[in-house]
Design a protein around this motif. Sequence first.
Motif, PDB file in Angstrom:
ATOM      1  N   GLU A   1     -19.732  27.185  -1.033  1.00  0.00           N
ATOM      2  CA  GLU A   1     -19.263  28.564  -1.089  1.00  0.00           C
ATOM      3  C   GLU A   1     -19.654  29.225  -2.412  1.00  0.00           C
ATOM      4  O   GLU A   1     -19.339  30.389  -2.637  1.00  0.00           O
ATOM      5  N   HIS A   2     -20.339  28.466  -3.275  1.00  0.00           N
ATOM      6  CA  HIS A   2     -20.652  28.970  -4.608  1.00  0.00           C
ATOM      7  C   HIS A   2     -22.137  28.884  -4.933  1.00  0.00           C
ATOM      8  O   HIS A   2     -22.523  28.721  -6.081  1.00  0.00           O
ATOM      9  N   ARG A   3     -22.978  28.989  -3.912  1.00  0.00           N
ATOM     10  CA  ARG A   3     -24.417  28.891  -4.139  1.00  0.00           C
ATOM     11  C   ARG A   3     -24.933  30.071  -4.968  1.00  0.00           C
ATOM     12  O   ARG A   3     -25.743  29.904  -5.886  1.00  0.00           O
ATOM     13  N   LYS A   4     -24.466  31.278  -4.654  1.00  0.00           N
ATOM     14  CA  LYS A   4     -24.972  32.467  -5.346  1.00  0.00           C
ATOM     15  C   LYS A   4     -24.396  32.626  -6.748  1.00  0.00           C
ATOM     16  O   LYS A   4     -25.112  32.923  -7.698  1.00  0.00           O
ATOM     17  N   ASP A   5     -23.079  32.455  -6.877  1.00  0.00           N
ATOM     18  CA  ASP A   5     -22.451  32.725  -8.168  1.00  0.00           C
ATOM     19  C   ASP A   5     -22.506  31.561  -9.146  1.00  0.00           C
ATOM     20  O   ASP A   5     -22.492  31.757 -10.366  1.00  0.00           O
ATOM     21  N   MET A   6     -22.601  30.305  -8.635  1.00  0.00           N
ATOM     22  CA  MET A   6     -22.587  29.154  -9.526  1.00  0.00           C
ATOM     23  C   MET A   6     -23.750  28.201  -9.287  1.00  0.00           C
ATOM     24  O   MET A   6     -23.836  27.140  -9.918  1.00  0.00           O
ATOM     25  N   GLY A   7     -24.649  28.575  -8.372  1.00  0.00           N
ATOM     26  CA  GLY A   7     -25.823  27.753  -8.121  1.00  0.00           C
ATOM     27  C   GLY A   7     -25.535  26.401  -7.520  1.00  0.00           C
ATOM     28  O   GLY A   7     -26.362  25.489  -7.567  1.00  0.00           O
ATOM     29  N   ALA A   8     -24.350  26.247  -6.918  1.00  0.00           N
ATOM     30  CA  ALA A   8     -23.954  24.950  -6.359  1.00  0.00           C
ATOM     31  C   ALA A   8     -24.503  24.778  -4.948  1.00  0.00           C
ATOM     32  O   ALA A   8     -24.352  25.659  -4.106  1.00  0.00           O
ATOM     33  N   THR A   9     -25.139  23.646  -4.694  1.00  0.00           N
ATOM     34  CA  THR A   9     -25.654  23.361  -3.354  1.00  0.00           C
ATOM     35  C   THR A   9     -24.550  22.721  -2.521  1.00  0.00           C
ATOM     36  O   THR A   9     -23.475  22.405  -3.022  1.00  0.00           O
ATOM     37  N   GLY A  10     -24.807  22.522  -1.241  1.00  0.00           N
ATOM     38  CA  GLY A  10     -23.808  21.927  -0.361  1.00  0.00           C
ATOM     39  C   GLY A  10     -23.624  20.443  -0.614  1.00  0.00           C
ATOM     40  O   GLY A  10     -24.401  19.810  -1.343  1.00  0.00           O
ATOM     41  N   SER A  11     -22.585  19.891  -0.011  1.00  0.00           N
ATOM     42  CA  SER A  11     -22.268  18.465  -0.162  1.00  0.00           C
ATOM     43  C   SER A  11     -22.956  17.669   0.942  1.00  0.00           C
ATOM     44  O   SER A  11     -22.608  17.788   2.115  1.00  0.00           O
ATOM     45  N   GLU A  12     -23.937  16.863   0.560  1.00  0.00           N
ATOM     46  CA  GLU A  12     -24.658  16.028   1.528  1.00  0.00           C
ATOM     47  C   GLU A  12     -24.844  14.639   0.945  1.00  0.00           C
ATOM     48  O   GLU A  12     -25.408  14.487  -0.143  1.00  0.00           O
TER      49      GLU A  12
ATOM     50  N   ASP B   1     -21.483  10.765 -11.227  1.00  0.00           N
ATOM     51  CA  ASP B   1     -22.202  11.511 -10.188  1.00  0.00           C
ATOM     52  C   ASP B   1     -21.737  12.956 -10.283  1.00  0.00           C
ATOM     53  O   ASP B   1     -20.573  13.267 -10.011  1.00  0.00           O
ATOM     54  N   ILE B   2     -22.650  13.836 -10.686  1.00  0.00           N
ATOM     55  CA  ILE B   2     -22.329  15.250 -10.836  1.00  0.00           C
ATOM     56  C   ILE B   2     -22.589  15.958  -9.506  1.00  0.00           C
ATOM     57  O   ILE B   2     -23.721  16.012  -9.028  1.00  0.00           O
ATOM     58  N   GLY B   3     -21.530  16.507  -8.914  1.00  0.00           N
ATOM     59  CA  GLY B   3     -21.628  17.041  -7.562  1.00  0.00           C
ATOM     60  C   GLY B   3     -21.515  15.898  -6.576  1.00  0.00           C
ATOM     61  O   GLY B   3     -22.355  15.717  -5.696  1.00  0.00           O
ATOM     62  N   CYS B   4     -20.457  15.111  -6.713  1.00  0.00           N
ATOM     63  CA  CYS B   4     -20.352  13.827  -5.993  1.00  0.00           C
ATOM     64  C   CYS B   4     -20.024  13.970  -4.513  1.00  0.00           C
ATOM     65  O   CYS B   4     -20.108  12.990  -3.771  1.00  0.00           O
ATOM     66  N   GLY B   5     -19.611  15.173  -4.073  1.00  0.00           N
ATOM     67  CA  GLY B   5     -19.233  15.326  -2.673  1.00  0.00           C
ATOM     68  C   GLY B   5     -18.057  14.424  -2.327  1.00  0.00           C
ATOM     69  O   GLY B   5     -17.109  14.294  -3.103  1.00  0.00           O
ATOM     70  N   LYS B   6     -18.142  13.780  -1.169  1.00  0.00           N
ATOM     71  CA  LYS B   6     -17.070  12.870  -0.750  1.00  0.00           C
ATOM     72  C   LYS B   6     -17.150  11.520  -1.453  1.00  0.00           C
ATOM     73  O   LYS B   6     -16.267  10.689  -1.294  1.00  0.00           O
TER      74      LYS B   6
ATOM     75  N   ARG C   1     -29.361  16.651  -6.375  1.00  0.00           N
ATOM     76  CA  ARG C   1     -29.658  18.092  -6.378  1.00  0.00           C
ATOM     77  C   ARG C   1     -28.373  18.912  -6.207  1.00  0.00           C
ATOM     78  O   ARG C   1     -28.207  19.649  -5.224  1.00  0.00           O
ATOM     79  N   PRO C   2     -27.458  18.825  -7.167  1.00  0.00           N
ATOM     80  CA  PRO C   2     -26.210  19.583  -7.055  1.00  0.00           C
ATOM     81  C   PRO C   2     -26.342  21.055  -7.407  1.00  0.00           C
ATOM     82  O   PRO C   2     -25.445  21.837  -7.111  1.00  0.00           O
ATOM     83  N   PHE C   3     -27.482  21.433  -8.067  1.00  0.00           N
ATOM     84  CA  PHE C   3     -27.654  22.810  -8.523  1.00  0.00           C
ATOM     85  C   PHE C   3     -28.980  23.393  -8.054  1.00  0.00           C
ATOM     86  O   PHE C   3     -29.969  22.676  -7.901  1.00  0.00           O
ATOM     87  N   GLU C   4     -28.988  24.710  -7.870  1.00  0.00           N
ATOM     88  CA  GLU C   4     -30.249  25.429  -7.740  1.00  0.00           C
ATOM     89  C   GLU C   4     -30.961  25.374  -9.098  1.00  0.00           C
ATOM     90  O   GLU C   4     -30.333  25.096 -10.133  1.00  0.00           O
ATOM     91  N   THR C   5     -32.265  25.655  -9.116  1.00  0.00           N
ATOM     92  CA  THR C   5     -33.098  25.384 -10.287  1.00  0.00           C
ATOM     93  C   THR C   5     -32.583  26.006 -11.585  1.00  0.00           C
ATOM     94  O   THR C   5     -32.493  25.326 -12.618  1.00  0.00           O
TER      95      THR C   5
END
Length: 224
Positions: free
Chosen positions: A44-55, A79-84, A146-150
């Motif tokens: 829910e934060h791809r645009k404002d925080m560059g966060a990608t989805g949890s996969e 693990d940064i952006g560890c998801g589940k 790949r927890p962040f956009e570039t």
Amino acid sequence: MNKLYKHKLGRAFNARAKRILGLIDIQHDKKLVGAPLGRYVPSEHRKDMGATGSESTPYYALRKMIGADTFTENDVFADIGCGKGRVLAYMATEYGFKGKIRGVELNEEVAAVAADWAKQFDNVEIIAGDAFKQDLSDITVMYLGRPFETEFFKKFIDKFESEMNHPVTLYYWVDQQSGSYLKDRAGWTREKRIKIYYNKCLPLVTVPQGFSKWTYIPQKTEKE
């Protein structure tokens, strides 16, 4: 059989194979920690925080990336952006990592899944929050799926470097979008890079994914 039909048939086969292997990984999740960790959750934060989805990263890829490496009980794995938390589950169980294991996840609902199964392990900690607001200074081994956009990846690396005063090992899964940013950056050395596609002749992912292992050694300033 024309080329277009072959292409469509191939894509359908790859998608089916990926789904089958994904279901096998979910069963392995349950065996290791008692919970399924594989379902993708969009950000829910791809645009404002560059966060990608949890996969979740496939177990086959984790074994190929990390399985042969060794660490000590003094290491801190994050693990940064560890998801589940599949990477954390792998390190805590199948790999048998003896040091501290930490996951940081922005999505609170997703982080709650990881926190629930992690209660059974004394050395696993889950932080629900923004990675940019966390103290990273004690990390010795870091995993990024790949927890962040570039652009946000670049900002994160700036933060990371500003807090480090010791060597760090980085594993970067799905690195093709921004991994090259580190190639000519001071302090970073790429130890290896491979592409992962098949697992026992079945497509593990829809398209080949890049994985790289890096070593970061902080650079001394002129004052030092």
